[in-house]
Write an enzyme that holds these catalytic residues in place. Structure first.
Site, PDB file in Angstrom:
ATOM      1  N   ASP A 278     -11.329  52.654  14.496  1.00  0.00           N
ATOM      2  CA  ASP A 278     -12.313  52.136  13.936  1.00  0.00           C
ATOM      3  C   ASP A 278     -13.452  51.635  14.956  1.00  0.00           C
ATOM      4  OD1 ASP A 278     -14.115  51.653  10.695  1.00  0.00           O
ATOM      5  OD2 ASP A 278     -14.936  52.639  13.068  1.00  0.00           O
TER       6      ASP A 278
HETATM    7  C1  GLC Z   1     -17.942  53.250  11.061  1.00  0.00           C
HETATM    8  C2  GLC Z   1     -17.466  52.977  10.004  1.00  0.00           C
HETATM    9  C3  GLC Z   1     -16.493  54.332  10.144  1.00  0.00           C
HETATM   10  C4  GLC Z   1     -17.238  54.963  10.736  1.00  0.00           C
HETATM   11  C5  GLC Z   1     -17.114  54.798  12.481  1.00  0.00           C
HETATM   12  C6  GLC Z   1     -18.504  55.547  13.577  1.00  0.00           C
HETATM   13  O1  GLC Z   1     -17.726  51.189  11.225  1.00  0.00           O
HETATM   14  O2  GLC Z   1     -16.474  51.641  10.384  1.00  0.00           O
HETATM   15  O3  GLC Z   1     -16.346  54.631   8.755  1.00  0.00           O
HETATM   16  O4  GLC Z   1     -16.483  56.133  10.796  1.00  0.00           O
HETATM   17  O5  GLC Z   1     -18.343  53.542  12.640  1.00  0.00           O
HETATM   18  O6  GLC Z   1     -19.531  55.340  13.356  1.00  0.00           O
END
Ligand code: GLC
Length: 747
Positions: A278
């Site tokens: 993430d």
């Molecule tokens: C965010 C979220 C994740 C998302 C990623 C990209 O922090 O936790 O679900 O896909 O970043 O935006």
């Protein structure tokens, strides 16, 4: 009376293989190995680097040209093509970039938030919606999306409950698989296919206090019986990628968990896709006091089996020196690179790296909007309908349309819709105006400017509008910003002065239809008592307005069922339907706080488990939802009172539409293991079938039960399997009550 037999198999038991779409490990092995053999260590590590191109994308060009970037998120169209040209035509090996984007519930055509979609209990429609999202997103170069979010959660305080499919592992499994199928289509090389991403692995929905990014301290049983099954189902359905979660699980940050990403996902589940971290989650290992340096973060991440580093800037540039220093084996890096390259081959990016920006736009195609309207319609849950005030009939000559959500094109879209264009939202006011024409007079009064508005200056005008009208349509709820990532609430009541608005409008003495548009369950018990009818619409997306108008005027019949328990008070959280049976369950003999005699003796109130203010029941249970018609369940039967370990039994009942209009009913199958070597839940959803039944007609709805559906995790040996013994079984219209029978699982 026509009786049709609907045989519906519980086709997916949690944790069981559904259809194995995942290509065998050796897919593109030759191409991958040939390319890998040409790559320098720096170029290999470059493939593991995922950067955000949402601002000044051109600043990435040098790194891309030098082979230091494998994937870019948050840019598309011509901007993406420009970066792709640098990668394909100017870098040494010309490896194409993978472009990612959060396409959580639509790209341009926005569907209901996933929690709302889950209320539809309609896999086919959800798959169609995800297919539309993929067609729109891929048309501008997005070929990887960070969806479906399949974190089971029982906590409406958590902002990301909006993105979830609710509190049940079985429901989340089936609907999550539908989203994967819709996003990926039948063949990843199809230009309209986008690689799905099962997230967040794992237990993100179980964080303490419903607070985002917090710790998840759960038992092995909870992890295996409630958290993991949707991910196993997604892996078995061929979901191409997984994403790590920000939280720790019992002291181990998910983004560093070798157990999750290597031992379980790859070795035990035999999954061969690509894992992405993430956003910053590798770097955050240091913040979580799991390590002290970014070098250590990189080592933990890559050794856990996390292939790509989203925006931590840790894998690149740190891994190269770590490999050279012998702190990370190059073979570990090679495996991660293989997973990235294989995905790019699977998506056909080497042959087809660019998106055609000259083609006619597919955004908001009529069939896309129609699918969005259907899903928005089936996502609405009728919670109350006193004296059949709904649907409105022809004798209504005027309606008051009131509330901050009646004409809020941004808010009705909900969270996580980066590419949405609110100017395309059709609001309830716009749709009702279209529907009413000059037939029914609309008296519109906002009452409050937005959901958090505390100003009461406009409330008198709203009350006056109500007085001038035959019925009130009152649209309340939450602005989109009040749910989603990092948007947790400690109080889940209606924000602002909305309750005051309802109270004042109720004084006009006209029947109120309350329509709630929110990103979570809200504690609306007091408000619903002042209303004749309640429609819970969640955030319904682009076509929320037309869907609600059709439901209010009876062109459509509500069919939604709650995918999550609604508490009476936030103090009841966590409260969910499949609770364990406890030693002192409360009954009807409870004494509420308001009824306790003064100076009551300590032992005078009995000894059972409930909250003094509100008892032990929720406001509305999981699986609950009404219709404009009525359904009568009768004659439950079991094909055999004994289920053999190598066999199956059928359980069925008759469902009759006893009303005067056609309706869709989600018939639900629940099972309870009466006793086990570990305590067992009071009941668990093991099947559902949404059936349309004409007035007066009867359907026989049947489910097949097999032993593997009855398994549970055994800490003693770390395995999941059923135990022989007695089981109760229900078929019903919600997680409460239903027709009951029983069977015995025997060797
Ligand atoms: C965010 C979220 C994740 C998302 C990623 C990209 O922090 O936790 O679900 O896909 O970043 O935006």
């Amino acid at each position: 009376m026509k009786i049709r037999s609907l045989i519906c198999l519980s086709i997916l038991s949690v944790g069981l293989v559904s259809c194995q779409q995942q290509k065998p490990k050796d897919a593109y092995a030759d191409e991958v190995e040939a390319l890998l053999s040409k790559m320098s260590l720096a170029e290999k590590i470059g493939q593991l680097n995922l950067l955000d191109g949402s601002w000044q994308a051109e600043r990435l060009e040098n790194d891309i040209r030098d082979g230091h970037v494998g994937s870019v998120l948050n840019c598309s169209g011509e901007t993406a093509n420009q970066l792709q040209r640098v990668a394909v035509e100017e870098s040494r090996l010309g490896i194409p970039l993978l472009f990612g984007r959060d396409v959580i519930h639509g790209f341009k055509t926005i569907f209901p938030i996933p929690l709302g979609q889950a209320a539809s209990f309609n896999e086919e429609l959800i798959e169609q919606g995800s297919r539309v999202a993929a067609i729109e997103a891929s048309s501008v170069g997005v070929r990887h999306t960070y969806a479906p979010m399949i974190d089971v959660t029982r906590d409406p305080r958590w902002g990301r409950v909006a993105e979830s499919l609710g509190e049940d592992a079985y429901l989340t499994s089936r609907l999550g698989v539908a989203m994967v199928k819709g996003l990926q289509g039948d063949d990843l090389t199809d230009p309209s296919a986008i690689a799905a991403c099962a997230k967040h692995f794992a237990a993100y929905g179980m964080t303490e206090g419903g607070r985002d990014y917090n710790v998840a301290d759960i038992s092995a049983e909870t992890l295996h019986d409630y958290v993991l099954p949707p991910f196993k189902a997604a892996a078995d359905a061929g979901c191409a990628t997984f994403m790590t979660s920000f939280n720790e699980i019992n002291g181990m940050p998910a983004s560093a968990s070798k157990y999750l990403f290597t031992d379980l996902l790859r070795d035990e589940w035999n999954w061969t896709g690509m894992v992405v971290s993430d956003y910053y989650s590798i770097e955050q290992l240091k913040v979580q006091a799991f390590c002290e340096t970014l070098d250590e973060s990189a080592i933990y991440g890559i050794n856990a089996g996390v292939d790509m580093d989203m925006m931590s800037h840790v894998y690149w540039p740190l891994l190269e020196d770590l490999v050279k220093a012998g702190k990370v084996k190059e073979s570990v890096v090679d495996n991660a690179v293989r997973n990235v390259l294989r995905l790019k081959y699977q998506l056909g990016l080497f042959e087809n790296p660019y998106c055609d920006t000259t083609r006619d736009s597919v955004f908001y195609a009529p069939e896309h909007l129609e699918t969005a309207k259907k899903l928005a319609t089936e996502s609405v849950v009728l919670l109350k309908n006193e004296d059949q005030v709904l649907p409105l009939t022809d004798n209504i000559q005027s309606v008051a349309v009131i509330g901050p959500m009646a004409n809020a094109p941004v808010e009705q879209l909900g969270t996580w819709c980066f590419d949405a264009e609110p100017e395309h939202s059709v609001t309830p006011l716009a749709a009702l105006t279209e529907e009413c024409g000059d037939r029914v007079k609309i008296n519109y009064a906002k009452g409050l400017a937005y959901s958090r508005d505390e100003s009461e200056t406009e409330i008198p005008a709203a009350v006056a509008a109500a007085r001038r009208s035959d019925v009130v349509l009152l649209f309340v709820g939450e602005e989109a910003i009040l749910s989603g990532e990092a948007k947790c609430r400690a109080d889940i009541s209606l924000p602002g002065a909305q309750s005051k608005l309802i109270d004042e409008v109720a004084k006009a003495g006209k029947p109120i239809v309350l329509v709630v548009m929110a990103g979570r369950p809200l504690t609306i018990g007091a408000e619903t008592e002042k209303c004749a009818a309640v429609l819970y619409a969640f955030h319904g997306g682009t076509m929320a307005g037309p869907a609600l108008s059709d439901l209010i005027f009876g062109k459509e019949n509500p069919s939604g069922k709650l995918p999550i328990t609604f508490p009476k008070m936030v103090g009841q959280v966590p409260i969910y339907y499949n609770q364990k049976l406890i030693g002192r369950p409360a009954g009807d003999d409870i004494v509420l706080l308001k009824d306790i005699p003064v100076e009551a003796k300590q032992t005078s109130l009995g000894f059972s488990s409930y909250w003094l203010e509100v008892g032990y029941k929720p406001l509305y249970p999981f699986g609950y939802g009404l219709s404009y018609t009525s359904f009568d369940y009768k004659k439950i039967q079991v094909s055999n009172p004994e289920l053999k370990m190598d066999g199956s039994i059928d359980v069925w009942c008759e469902v009759k539409n006893t009303g005067t209009r056609p309706g869709k009913e989600t018939v639900q199958l629940y099972v309870q293991d009466v006793a086990g070597s570990a305590t067992r839940p009071c009941r668990e959803l093991k099947g559902f079938k949404k059936v349309e039944i004409a007035p007066g007609e009867t359907e026989v709805v049947s489910f097949t039960i097999t032993p593997d559906m009855l398994g549970f995790y055994h800490a003693v040996d770390g395995k999941t399997y059923p135990e022989t013994g007695r089981f109760n079984v229900w078929i019903g219209s919600s997680s409460e009550g239903g027709l009951k029978s029983e069977f015995e699982l025997v060797k």
